[in-house]
Design an enzyme around this catalytic site. Sequence first.
Site, PDB file in Angstrom:
ATOM      1  N   ASP A 247     -18.218  -4.449  29.565  1.00  0.00           N
ATOM      2  CA  ASP A 247     -18.314  -5.847  28.905  1.00  0.00           C
ATOM      3  C   ASP A 247     -18.840  -6.961  29.724  1.00  0.00           C
ATOM      4  OD1 ASP A 247     -18.378  -7.445  26.197  1.00  0.00           O
ATOM      5  OD2 ASP A 247     -16.987  -8.636  27.370  1.00  0.00           O
ATOM      6  N   GLU A 273     -23.120  -4.273  29.409  1.00  0.00           N
ATOM      7  CA  GLU A 273     -23.391  -5.176  28.697  1.00  0.00           C
ATOM      8  C   GLU A 273     -24.169  -6.276  29.700  1.00  0.00           C
ATOM      9  OE1 GLU A 273     -22.321  -8.514  25.174  1.00  0.00           O
ATOM     10  OE2 GLU A 273     -20.962  -8.204  27.149  1.00  0.00           O
TER      11      GLU A 273
END
Length: 507
Positions: A247, A273
């Site tokens: 993330d 991400e």
Amino acid sequence: IIGMREYVLPGWIDLMDPGGTTMSLHFSYPLAVLFLFLSCTFTLQSQLDDPSQDWKKYNIYQIVTDRFSTSNPNITTNCPDLTKYCGGSWKGITLRLPYIQKMGFNAIWISPIVKNNDIPGGSMGYHGYWMSDLSQVNPHFGTEQDLKDMVKAAHNEGISVIVDVVANHVGPLLQEGDFSQFVSFPKPEYYHPKCDIKDWGNQTQVEVCRLSGLPDLDQKHPYVRSTLNNWITSILEEYNFDGVRIDTVPEVNIEFWKEWRALIGSQRYVTGEVFNGDVNYVGNYANTLGATLSYPMYFTLLNVFAYGGSMFQIRQTLNAYAKAVKRPDLLSTFIDNHDNPRFLNRQSDMYKYKNALTYVIFAQGIPIIYYGTEQSFHGGADPNNREILFNRFDDTTNLYQFIQLQLKYKNHYAASLTITPHIECYVTDRFYAFSRDKFFVATTNVGTQGGTQTHTITFHPYSNGDVICDLFWGLGDCITVRNNSFNVVLQHGESKVFVPKSWILKE
């Protein structure tokens, strides 16, 4: 080999060598065919020796753990407040593995596993991104043994497990300056000084300031760095995960990710991400981690299929990837996820959605399909795009079977499909066709009301006399290649995927 510059002959083709260099060659059609053959033959052995070849066979099903399945299939549960926990668990995932495997998926991406904190009387960390204690698993999802059992059961079904992780931040502060609630990082010196990201063009600000007000960890602090490093290596060993989704990648200094990539190991798939449409910006992180979520292509596909933009945009994005990304074939391609309104919330035309899904499944990259796609979920912005799937595991829906059929073919021919390049064959504003191995994929963005399209294809992987059939219609839609060409007819916005007649699988 990235794509044709023109769909008429003679034309141009972009090539990328293993070092990432691109060049353009002008050719006549017979020379092009010979050159493609020699190029593919030259790179075949190096691809076979590449450990990432197994990752390229992944078809990933993304799961929000709390929203997928409860442990008891007989309990009918509603969740009136999607900002709270709804009851999904690792046992629930284990229970529904056959549903996932039957659809054709061989990998799942699950939510972060660690204990989270909540806002009293407000939102809860059901999503997993509000870490409070790295040493404990999230009790709402189950026990450590439940997680181990789920991973083992997935492996027994031939399904790899990719775990989501967060190293940038912790959960929301209950009182500014008091970090004691974060068991793993209880001291103020473990964080960057308070500031909020306001200028996404200022990389320093992106890396040291807070995202959505969440305390930002200082990865350069020796304790923070060693704690995060020890944690990632321990969970990979403890739970036998096959890959990692990271993330908030740009929010952390890239040197930290270089260290993490080495710790995770070359045998595990890593994708990060980078929520950004700039190919060069994303490419910097993809070249460090090995892959990222393919956000530039996501925005392209959204423009093309949801909003009717020119399909030449696909070519432009692929060519940009060829210049900026070392391994664009490892990028994670998607059209839906938990951070964006679902496609069907933006555009209700089912045939436009099906074309987008066909592209994601067969095109360059590793496809990710978001849970609930197969049940036509159409939620809007977070948290409405994180609906519960509980007791809606219907394997007879049109989209379930649409995805299932395509993955059936992709999995069956994966050994050859995944080592052949994505080659653009024909493009107009409303039609995009490409080939991979003996698959010829034809997509359009005209939608259900688009009438009939007919295109004569002269650049393709077939020989004169070959009979090819659309896998959706099987032997009911076959054509013969004559004079090095064939016509593709699309009606009412449908997509088609042609394979040699001998490749049509029995039901």
